[in-house]
Design a protein around this motif. Sequence first.
Motif, PDB file in Angstrom:
ATOM      1  N   ALA A  18       9.278  10.248   6.891  1.00 53.15           N
ATOM      2  CA  ALA A  18       9.088   9.555   7.342  1.00 53.15           C
ATOM      3  C   ALA A  18       9.750   8.930   7.993  1.00 53.15           C
ATOM      4  N   GLY A  51       1.636   5.900   6.893  1.00 55.20           N
ATOM      5  CA  GLY A  51       0.823   4.979   5.682  1.00 55.20           C
ATOM      6  C   GLY A  51       1.552   5.790   4.716  1.00 55.20           C
ATOM      7  N   ILE A  52       1.631   5.436   3.597  1.00 53.96           N
ATOM      8  CA  ILE A  52       1.951   5.485   2.710  1.00 53.96           C
ATOM      9  C   ILE A  52       1.798   7.006   2.247  1.00 53.96           C
ATOM     10  N   TYR A 110       6.370   5.733  -4.552  1.00 52.57           N
ATOM     11  CA  TYR A 110       6.826   3.822  -4.548  1.00 52.57           C
ATOM     12  C   TYR A 110       7.936   4.108  -5.346  1.00 52.57           C
ATOM     13  N   LYS A 120       6.269   0.009   1.472  1.00 51.13           N
ATOM     14  CA  LYS A 120       6.789   0.828   2.927  1.00 51.13           C
ATOM     15  C   LYS A 120       7.529   0.135   2.999  1.00 51.13           C
TER      16      LYS A 120
END
Length: 184
Positions: free
Chosen positions: A17, A30-31, A46, A52
């Motif tokens: 990330a 994004g995720i 998650y 996020k």
Amino acid sequence: MSNLEISSKKLQVIRTAIHLFTTHGFHTAGIDLIAKESKIPKGTLYNYFHSKERLIEMCIAFQKRLLKEEVLSIIYSNRYRTSNDKLKEIVRLHVCSNSLYHLLLKAIFEIKLVYSQGYRMAVEYRKWLLHEIFDLVFSLETSAIKPDANMVLNLIDGLMMQFLSSNSLEERDVMLEQFFKTNT
């Protein structure tokens, strides 16, 4: 799955990330992309971080901790002869091709309104760094005019912006030498 395996996977996701946020920005990465690049299901991501926003906070906290450790190791090291040398090294640490500071600087510009806790964490690091720079400047062994700690922090930001636009470490070193030659 053991706690150690989960911690290892979480760290892998955080590193992925950080790379994606640094490369693509907080809003573009994004995720879905993070889960794909981390090679884990989106649900697992998650499960680890819940949102996020929480992932961003963990990434910033991770970088912030590493930066603080590096800065303190410079400050308390005997490798550098003078406080001036330590200041130069702190600037170099923040403005290099794989700078840990890049993510925090990006956070200051990109996430203030959307991810306010992550933004506050980046600002807290800058306040801490400013205090450390002030202490070093105060301890400079010179009779010349001492640089202002805010000026040194602005130098870091400006050099980082210049580096990101040109990718030239040579320019950074020339400007750094000129700054410290003029101000010490």
